[in-house]
Structures are given as C-alpha cells and as structure tokens.
Design an enzyme around this catalytic site. Structure first.
Site: not given
Length: 181
Positions: A22-23
């Site tokens: 995600h990051e």
C-alpha cells in the site's frame, strides 16, 4: 508530523506485507509522477504510528508553493489512490483492505475542490460552486449538483484507472520497494 512509533502494537506479517505494498504504491507513483507535479517522497514507513496508522508516505515539495496547476492536482490525486491500487494488484479486488479510507476521503475532497472551487471541469467551466452562498448547493439546481458529482466521480475513476496502468507497468519496482519497507 509522523507521530511516535507505536511499540505496543503487534502487527502480523500478513498485514505488514499489505501495508508495505500500500505505502509502496503511494511512494512509487509519487516518484513516477514527480515531473507531473507530484511532490518528492521524503520518507516512507510501515512502522505503526499513533492509533490506526499502519504506515505512511511523507512527501515534501522542493520549493514553497502558493497555488497548484490542474496537472499537479491530477498527479496528487493519482498518488492518493495508489495505495488501494497496489492492494488490488497484490490481493485482487475481493481481498483489498479498509486501509485506503482516508486516501479516498482526501482524493474525493481534492476532486470536489477541482470541480467546485478551481474551475478544473471542462463541462462546468470556471464557475465557483463553493462560495459562501452556495457551499451546500442552496442556489444550484439538482441537475447542476448531479453534474458536479458526476465530474468528481469521473476525475477519481480516471485517476484510479491511470494509476492502475502505471503500477502494472512498474510492478517489479513496486515489489522491490515493498520488500525494502
């Protein structure tokens, strides 16, 4: 800024992996779109911070900025959506997480501002639909309100699709970034 590390939080490896992708998605898209107005990545982490923050990407502009172009805002919109898109590519649509909720809020607020405040809508033009008199749409027809919502949705959907293409084309780099986080 980032807050203190939450040392008491025990995060399962499976969640760390999802958070890393995600990051990593946010960070990679920010790097890829730096020439299109996305701010450079200052720091990316999957170390839990505060209550509920599993990770984050911090961006910092090179120079002070007092206004933004449409191109810059579209770049920022793609960065906002990149975390969810990375999850979709990693997990498939059925297994994405709730981790993107604040990203969606930010993306929607940004797209709404582009349409209602900044005149970045080709079909609605340079009209202020968010001044003090019309903040809640009191002086807008239902048709205009619907056009605004359609434009907002179109901006977000298009940014999502373009981000998906970008991350698919650069998935090996996303994989490398996620493993480093």
């Amino acid at each position: 800024m980032m807050g203190a590390e939450n040392k008491s939080k025990v995060v399962p490896d499976s969640e760390k992996r999802i958070t890393a992708y995600h990051e990593g998605g946010h960070a990679l898209v920010a790097m890829l779109l730096e020439n299109e107005g996305a701010d450079p990545v200052h720091k990316a982490t999957i170390v839990p911070r505060g209550s509920g923050i599993m990770g984050l990407v911090q961006q910092q502009p090179k120079d002070d900025r007092y206004s933004q172009s449409k191109k810059q805002m579209l770049g920022r919109l793609k960065v906002c959506l990149a975390g969810r898109v990375a999850e979709e590519l990693l997990l498939g649509d059925a297994d994405v997480t709730t981790g993107a909720s604040s990203d969606f809020q930010q993306a929607t607020r940004m797209a709404r501002g582009m349409v209602r405040r900044f005149g970045f809508s080709d079909s609605l033009g340079a009209v202020d639909y968010e001044s003090a008199e019309t903040n809640e749409g009191a002086f807008m027809s239902d048709a205009t309100k619907q056009k605004i919502e359609d434009e907002v949705r179109e901006l977000v959907v298009n940014a999502h699709q373009q981000t998906r293409v970008l991350l698919k084309e650069n998935y090996s780099t996303l994989d490398t970034i996620a493993k480093q986080l």
